[in-house]
Design an enzyme around this catalytic site. Structure first.
Site, PDB file in Angstrom:
ATOM      1  N   SER A   1      -0.038  -0.287   6.619  1.00  0.00           N
ATOM      2  CA  SER A   1      -0.762  -1.505   6.107  1.00  0.00           C
ATOM      3  C   SER A   1      -1.308  -1.968   7.539  1.00  0.00           C
ATOM      4  O   SER A   1      -0.718  -1.824   8.496  1.00  0.00           O
ATOM      5  CB  SER A   1       0.078  -2.413   5.487  1.00  0.00           C
TER       6      SER A   1
ATOM      7  N   TYR B   1       7.850  -7.375   4.551  1.00  0.00           N
ATOM      8  CA  TYR B   1       7.058  -6.359   4.353  1.00  0.00           C
ATOM      9  C   TYR B   1       6.458  -6.017   5.517  1.00  0.00           C
ATOM     10  O   TYR B   1       6.203  -4.596   5.924  1.00  0.00           O
ATOM     11  CB  TYR B   1       5.541  -7.133   3.441  1.00  0.00           C
TER      12      TYR B   1
END
Length: 281
Positions: A159, A172
């Site tokens: 990401s 995350y």
């Protein structure tokens, strides 16, 4: 004279986690369009700390149907990347039926949102177990098939948050930064065997993992019932390029490139597909 175009990954077999919908399905279809057969797995079940609906067995079956529609073979399995035995069994079944393994796309992942000091132990554990440990277990299971043939491409879907640290995503961010370290370690260990390992770093992607009420409220806490349309402007502000998000196929095109011979000497790379979010100042 008619020239038959050969697909960029013709005759290869790709193992894709989280393939029931969203990015995973997109990766499966893009690789199938370029000639790959697919081993598609997904958890097809809820995860306690995740507030949006997860994929279903029907979603995974639809992915398989769409792959077959592209005239490629496909093997599916319901498997949880947190369970090493699950992943090993799914991969064994796929290789037994399709005959080989060439491409690994460690895509399965979840998202949830809270300030770091408000993240629950359960949410932290599930995030690390799926988004980091699950990637390691996926790669570990696959490498045993790639080593004897001395070839292969592993693509880890990380990401933009694997390179920067947006707020409300500490768990995350930690998991996605961890995948970068894992990718670099694997790339060094496997390079002598001509196995390449790279990671892709998207900005927000137009998938069910992003497009749901929880993230709408995070972007627009001033609204009682925010919608997708309400987050376009704040999402656009995140990126250098004036777009709120990218499409799944934008990431899949990067997967295809890294899986193909066009990237035959690329390993250990962090490839952003991020509309400039990582470099925005």
């Amino acid at each position: 004279m008619n020239v038959v175009r050969k697909g960029r990954v013709e005759g290869r077999v790709a193992f894709i986690t989280g393939a029931g919908r969203g990015q995973g399905r997109s990766h499966a279809l893009r690789l199938a369009e370029e000639g790959a057969d697919i081993i598609a797995v997904d958890i097809c079940a809820p995860v306690a700390s995740v507030r949006y609906p997860m994929s279903t067995k029907e979603d995974l079956a639809e992915t398989a149907r769409l792959v077959r529609e592209r005239d490629r073979r496909v093997v599916t399995a319901v498997a949880d990347v947190r369970d090493a035995a699950d992943i090993e069994a799914a991969l064994r079944q796929g290789v037994d039926e399709l005959g080989r393994l060439d491409i690994v796309v460690a895509n399965a992942g979840i998202a949830s949102y809270a300030p770091a000091h408000e993240i629950t132990e359960q949410a932290w554990k599930e995030m690390i177990d799926i988004n980091l440990t699950g990637v390691w277990q996926t790669c570990k299971a696959a490498v045993r098939y790639l080593l004897p043939q001395r070839s292969g491409s592993i693509v880890i879907i990380s990401s933009g948050a694997g390179l920067i640290a947006p707020p409300n995503l500490a768990h995350y961010v930690s998991a996605k930064h961890g995948t970068v370290g894992l990718m670099r370690a694997l790339s060094n260990e496997l390079a002598p065997h001509m196995i390449r390992v790279n990671s892709i770093h998207p900005t927000q992607v137009d998938t069910p993992m992003i497009m749901h009420e929880e993230i709408y409220r995070m972007f627009r806490p001033d609204l009682e019932n925010p919608t997708r349309e309400d987050i376009v402007e704040p999402s656009t502000a995140m990126n250098s390029m004036p777009v709120p998000w990218v499409d799944p196929v934008d990431v899949s095109n990067a997967v295809l490139f890294l899986a193909s011979d066009e990237a035959r000497y690329i390993t250990g790379a962090t490839l952003p597909v991020d509309a400039g979010i990582v470099t925005k100042v």
